[in-house]
Design an enzyme around this catalytic site. Structure first.
Site, PDB file in Angstrom:
ATOM      1  N   GLU A 274      52.373   2.168  81.615  1.00  0.00           N
ATOM      2  CA  GLU A 274      52.063   2.569  80.363  1.00  0.00           C
ATOM      3  C   GLU A 274      50.043   2.975  80.263  1.00  0.00           C
ATOM      4  O   GLU A 274      50.245   2.664  79.061  1.00  0.00           O
ATOM      5  CB  GLU A 274      52.156   1.011  79.562  1.00  0.00           C
ATOM      6  CG  GLU A 274      51.277  -0.340  79.893  1.00  0.00           C
ATOM      7  CD  GLU A 274      51.917  -1.152  81.798  1.00  0.00           C
ATOM      8  OE1 GLU A 274      52.879  -0.235  82.229  1.00  0.00           O
ATOM      9  OE2 GLU A 274      51.928  -1.924  81.571  1.00  0.00           O
ATOM     10  N   GLU A 308      57.933   1.067  77.924  1.00  0.00           N
ATOM     11  CA  GLU A 308      56.243   1.218  77.782  1.00  0.00           C
ATOM     12  C   GLU A 308      55.318   1.528  76.710  1.00  0.00           C
ATOM     13  O   GLU A 308      54.239   1.735  76.704  1.00  0.00           O
ATOM     14  CB  GLU A 308      56.116   3.082  78.640  1.00  0.00           C
ATOM     15  CG  GLU A 308      57.149   2.769  80.387  1.00  0.00           C
ATOM     16  CD  GLU A 308      56.456   1.591  81.044  1.00  0.00           C
ATOM     17  OE1 GLU A 308      55.495   0.882  80.617  1.00  0.00           O
ATOM     18  OE2 GLU A 308      57.428   1.828  82.035  1.00  0.00           O
ATOM     19  N   HIS A 311      54.095  -1.738  75.637  1.00  0.00           N
ATOM     20  CA  HIS A 311      53.217  -1.596  76.033  1.00  0.00           C
ATOM     21  C   HIS A 311      51.500  -1.378  75.270  1.00  0.00           C
ATOM     22  O   HIS A 311      50.263  -2.143  75.677  1.00  0.00           O
ATOM     23  CB  HIS A 311      52.822  -1.372  77.784  1.00  0.00           C
ATOM     24  CG  HIS A 311      53.628  -2.651  78.790  1.00  0.00           C
ATOM     25  ND1 HIS A 311      53.335  -3.939  78.679  1.00  0.00           N
ATOM     26  CD2 HIS A 311      54.303  -1.566  79.486  1.00  0.00           C
ATOM     27  CE1 HIS A 311      54.065  -4.137  79.709  1.00  0.00           C
ATOM     28  NE2 HIS A 311      54.803  -2.826  79.841  1.00  0.00           N
TER      29      HIS A 311
HETATM   30  N1  BES Z   1      53.542  -2.085  83.940  1.00  0.00           N
HETATM   31  C1  BES Z   1      55.062  -1.593  84.386  1.00  0.00           C
HETATM   32  C2  BES Z   1      54.593  -0.502  86.359  1.00  0.00           C
HETATM   33  C3  BES Z   1      53.913  -0.583  87.295  1.00  0.00           C
HETATM   34  C4  BES Z   1      55.066  -1.570  87.867  1.00  0.00           C
HETATM   35  C5  BES Z   1      53.352  -0.057  87.838  1.00  0.00           C
HETATM   36  C6  BES Z   1      54.262  -2.149  88.836  1.00  0.00           C
HETATM   37  C7  BES Z   1      52.901  -0.186  88.990  1.00  0.00           C
HETATM   38  C8  BES Z   1      53.081  -1.272  89.820  1.00  0.00           C
HETATM   39  C9  BES Z   1      55.865  -1.119  84.049  1.00  0.00           C
HETATM   40  O1  BES Z   1      55.429  -1.050  82.373  1.00  0.00           O
HETATM   41  C10 BES Z   1      57.195  -1.621  84.323  1.00  0.00           C
HETATM   42  O2  BES Z   1      57.211  -2.408  83.994  1.00  0.00           O
HETATM   43  N2  BES Z   1      57.971  -0.592  84.527  1.00  0.00           N
HETATM   44  C11 BES Z   1      59.516  -0.950  84.420  1.00  0.00           C
HETATM   45  C12 BES Z   1      60.540  -0.462  83.891  1.00  0.00           C
HETATM   46  C13 BES Z   1      60.830  -1.775  82.429  1.00  0.00           C
HETATM   47  C14 BES Z   1      61.473  -0.692  81.587  1.00  0.00           C
HETATM   48  C15 BES Z   1      61.462  -2.874  83.454  1.00  0.00           C
HETATM   49  C16 BES Z   1      59.314  -0.566  86.190  1.00  0.00           C
HETATM   50  O3  BES Z   1      58.653   0.857  86.655  1.00  0.00           O
HETATM   51  O4  BES Z   1      60.259  -0.664  86.817  1.00  0.00           O
HETATM   52 ZN    ZN Z   2      55.872  -3.060  82.142  1.00  0.00          ZN
END
Ligand code: BES
Ligand code: ZN
Length: 889
Positions: A274, A308, A311
């Protein structure tokens, strides 16, 4: 390489109780990133300011794999006596003025960054990933989320190789350099933590559109993808605009930027990120075309794009004080994307899918060696805590607050949360306090959900007093200690106990199928409580935890006639589904106890209940999407957890056999009905990933799978026809998935044809890997090993690893847990090789060992050997060391 602990040392834990605010603030960051051949140079100018409340002479900056070239303070080059450099930090020695500008120049190597954290090279250019601690791999910085700064970023690169130069915020200047180079300067108007920084230098095509916010501002929306793929971006763009509108309507939250960009990259550890105004996405959650993506892919894109986007307020405008508070943004944002999903698609079906995901992913975590609360008290490697617990259970905890205080008060709480904390880095406590203050509901006891690990069990017993027309319901909660409490005890930290505040949504269904009372939310606050319902006309069937009002395991003995009554009449659609799952689970547990053989454990009531679903669907009395969900038996992993919860050893072969026996029995008993329904659901118009079509396809393919279960040869012509002429990936992929489980020559023919056709589409090749990895056929493990050598597979690509290896380990229990240890050996080989290149992905594979102690002695011996082999790797990555260390503890 950064300093890695030797394998003999346990990775060092960090504790929430040790949190202290930073000694220095950074007000602005001015970055210059110059992309050169084989390396990049990064100049960072930080405007530092002393935090009087936390006086410290030195300034300590984080850094990881940075080659420091020079450092100056207020324009004066610092001699090496003024700073100290080690593998993880750069310390500027005090005394220092209260404010100063620190400038560093470092070299980094994006081409050799296989961890995909920091600045890394992928096929089309350079991309960043900074959450949680990747910014320190780009420049020296106090890389913690409570240091919020305003950023400018100038990216300079070769114009032909990297035509697009992007960063957060607004483009404020561009220019040409010498020898075909160019640059772009971006400025982000909002202060942000370093984990939200992003930049891209790449050759990409862009799809542009616009969105007018409710206050009338026109925002530029852009989706950047690999050249030639603009035809696969439309759905992501539409999803973005839907999410923008929804957040305005549901939460009054408007986009605060003039430009919102999404960039897709094929090498990405996670789903998407995000970063402020510049989301970076795994291609899996952007690219879609009817012939390459399934209905499920389209829906996943909706959810991830929305997540995203959401967020931007829950995470970016209000961020986390420290990483222990991760659920503050992730649990809340998953809650928001779940709500969005329920509003956009079928409410009940979305809820069913989300709960199924919780049970399959989070329950085992809570019962295993990595158990932790949604706000853990300690961790060794933060990347290991982006878990099902923090995300999915975290979302259920937020949902329970909504259930307890009501939707309007929840909205008032959100408003108050933003009014109080906009622009700040805060804690989970701040969120709950805002909810409490806005609603006036005391959430003191509820806060325990933030510090307790494990899945509570809720035991229920009902009694109807016909004379008094009174129904009494006694609820008892228990929560056994988990591995988490043991870890805390070792660290000398007392764990919290006492009963939880559990909202139990209850309905009472009368014999005539109507509700005796409207759905009532009971607040269970004590260990045992009895609730009374008066003026109940006849003996009701209780419908507990409607909508799955709390993430608990329900222990409620209802008769084989009561569950079908709920399946038929419960006004709560989730509980109609749930009643079927409970009926099937009960039968399957009996079948598993019988070794999975025979069919005499299958109750006629279960067959009758399935027949009724098929008949209702044929008569168009129920939503086809719901019927499709109702015909899916509980997955093997969920059954395994049920077995483990009974204190028994998991026998994956018996579970597999029992589930197969039941599928085959249903298929043969209801063959004609499945056949009729399959015919009736034939497509009537052109494909679109929307509305009723999705449910019709899901149900039709469920029927086809049952038909193949009953009679492979009879189903084969249909399967081949659908495979060859299906026209969309939902149907073609479903046919291939069924074929991959059949021991027939057509299986290989289809797999070969599929690969020949789609070898140029990476995401489709992942599906090809996935159906083979999850096949139930004998020899699957050897085929997975062979596929790891196939040109289609690259261990450096996370999507490849997830599609083949993780799917094998996590979604093919019978083969992963093979009695000869061959599945464990495969997983260990991958973890050992991968941990040196990409510890985050390696660690996720290592997590698939979590439940090893629940199996028999023979399997345990193999699993232990595999885990010890991983543990004993020299220089084992901290991520993997924590997971394996806990598994072996
Ligand atoms: N902030 C996360 C992505 C992230 C997670 C970056 C761990 C670095 C380390 C993002 O907002 C997220 O949660 N993405 C999920 C998908 C979401 C729909 C639950 C993902 O990447 O699996
Ligand atoms: Zn997330």
């Amino acid at each position: 390489m950064s300093a890695k602990p030797a394998h003999t040392e346990a990775p060092k834990a960090i504790y929430l109780k040790d949190y202290a605010p930073p000694a220095w603030w950074v007000d602005t960051v001015d970055l210059h990133v110059t992309i050169l051949d084989g390396y990049a140079e990064v100049t960072a100018t930080l405007a530092c300011r002393r935090n009087e409340a936390q006086r410290q002479d030195d300034l300590v900056l984080n850094g990881d794999e940075l080659a420091l070239q020079k450092v100056s303070l207020d324009g004066t080059l610092l001699p090496s006596s003024r700073y100290a450099l080690d593998a993880e930090t750069l310390t500027i020695r005090g005394p220092l003025p209260d404010r100063f500008a620190l400038e560093t120049l470092v070299r980094i190597e994006p081409d050799r960054n296989t961890q995909l954290s920091g600045l890394y090279k992928s096929a089309d250019g350079c991309f960043t990933q900074c959450e949680a601690q990747g910014f320190r791999r780009i420049t020296f910085f106090p890389d913690r989320p409570d240091v919020m700064a305003r950023y400018t970023c100038t990216v300079e690169a070769d114009a032909a190789r990297f035509p697009q130069l992007l960063s957060n915020g607004n483009l404020v200047a561009t220019g040409q350099g010498e020898a075909g180079r160019h640059w772009a300067k971006w400025q982000d108007p909002f202060a942000k933590p370093s984990y939200l920084f992003a930049m891209v230098a790449a050759k990409l095509d862009v799809l542009e559109d616009s969105f007018v916010t409710r206050s009338g501002r026109k925002v530029r929306c852009a989706v950047y993808v690999e050249p030639g793929r603009l035809d696969q971006c439309g759905h992501a763009m539409a999803a973005l605009k839907k999410a923008m509108k929804w957040d305005e309507e549901r939460f009054g939250l408007e986009l605060d930027l003039d430009t919102y960009m999404i960039v897709a990259v094929g090498d990405f550890n996670m789903g998407a990120m995000e970063n402020k105004g510049l989301n970076i996405f795994n291609t899996k959650y952007v690219l879609a075309r009817p012939d390459t993506a399934t209905d499920a892919d389209y829906q996943a894109i909706d959810r991830v794009v929305a997540h995203e986007y959401f967020h931007n307020w829950t995470g970016n405008r209000v961020t986390c004080r420290d990483w222990f508070q991760l659920s503050l943004k992730e649990g809340l944002t998953v809650y928001r994307d779940e709500q969005f999903g329920e509003d956009m698609h079928s409410r009940a079906v979305t809820r069913i899918q989300d709960v199924r995901g919780l049970r399959a992913g989070q329950f085992p975590e809570d019962a295993g060696p990595m158990a932790h609360p949604i706000r853990p008290a300690s961790y060794a490697e933060i990347n290991n805590f982006y878990t099902a617990t923090v995300y999915q259970k975290g979302a259920q905890v937020i949902r329970m607050i909504e259930t307890l205080i009501g939707r309007d008060m929840f909205r008032a709480g959100m408003d108050l949360y933003f009014a109080r904390h906009d622009g700040h880095a805060v804690t989970c406590e701040d969120f709950v306090q805002a909810m409490q203050d806005a609603s006036g509901v005391d959430l003191t006891q509820f806060r325990r959900w933030y510090s307790r690990a494990g899945t509570p069990r809720l035991k229920a017993a009902g009694h109807y007093d016909a004379a008094a027309k009174r129904y009494s319901l006694t609820l008892t909660q228990t929560l056994a200690p988990t591995a988490y409490e043991a870890r805390l005890a070792e660290a000398g930290i007392a764990s919290d106990n006492g009963p939880l505040h559990i909202p139990v949504a209850v309905g009472l269904v009368l014999p005539n199928g109507t509700d005796a009372v409207p759905t009532t939310v009971l607040s269970l606050t004590e260990t045992t409580q009895t609730f009374h319902f008066d003026d109940i006309a006849g003996a009701p069937v209780a419908s507990l935890l409607r909508g799955y009002s709390a993430p608990v395991q329900l222990d409620f003995q209802q008769g084989d006639d009561e569950l079908p009554h709920l399946m038929a009449h419960d006004s709560d659609a989730f509980n109609r589904w749930e009643a079927g799952q409970r009926l099937a689970t009960r039968a399957l547990l009996a079948g598993i106890a019988a070794g999975g053989n025979g069919v005499d454990w299958i109750p006629p009531a279960l067959v009758a209940a399935c027949a009724r679903i098929v008949a209702d669907a044929s008569a168009q009395r129920i939503d086809p999407a719901f019927a499709a969900e109702a015909l899916v038996l509980p997955p093997e992993q969920v059954l395994a957890e049920e077995v483990a919860a009974q204190g028994k050893t998991i026998d994956p072969d018996a579970i597999h056999r029992a589930r197969q026996q039941l599928r085959r029995h249903l298929a043969t008993s209801l063959f004609a009905a499945f056949d009729t329904l399959w015919q009736a659901l034939a497509p009537t118009g052109p494909y679109a990933p929307e509305g009723g079509q999705i449910g019709r396809r899901a149900l039709r393919n469920a029927c086809l799978a049952y038909l193949a279960e009953a009679d492979e040869q009879a189903a084969l012509p249909r399967l081949m026809k659908q495979f060859e002429q299906g026209g969309n990936m939902t149907d073609v992929g479903a046919a291939l998935g069924i074929l991959a489980n059949l021991d027939l020559p057509e299986r290989q023919t289809a797999l070969d044809a599929f690969y020949a056709k789609w070898q140029g589409e990476a995401l489709v090749v992942d599906k090809w890997l996935n159906v083979q990895a999850t096949s139930r056929l004998d020899g699957t493990t050897a085929r997975v090993r062979a596929l790891m050598q196939h040109p289609a597979f690259d261990l450096r690509n996370p999507n490849n690893v997830y599609a083949l290896v993780r799917a094998f380990c996590a979604a093919n229990p019978r083969h992963f847990h093979a009695a000869d240890g061959s599945g464990y050996a495969l997983a260990a080989d991958v973890v050992v090789e991968l941990q040196a290149n990409n510890p985050q992905v390696a660690s996720r594979i290592a997590r698939t060992f979590d439940r090893w102690r629940q199996f028999d002695a023979g399997r345990q011996a193999h699993a232990r050997a595999a885990l010890e082999r991983i543990r004993d790797q020299p220089g084992l990555a901290r991520d993997v060391a924590e997971v394996v260390g806990n598994a072996l503890r």
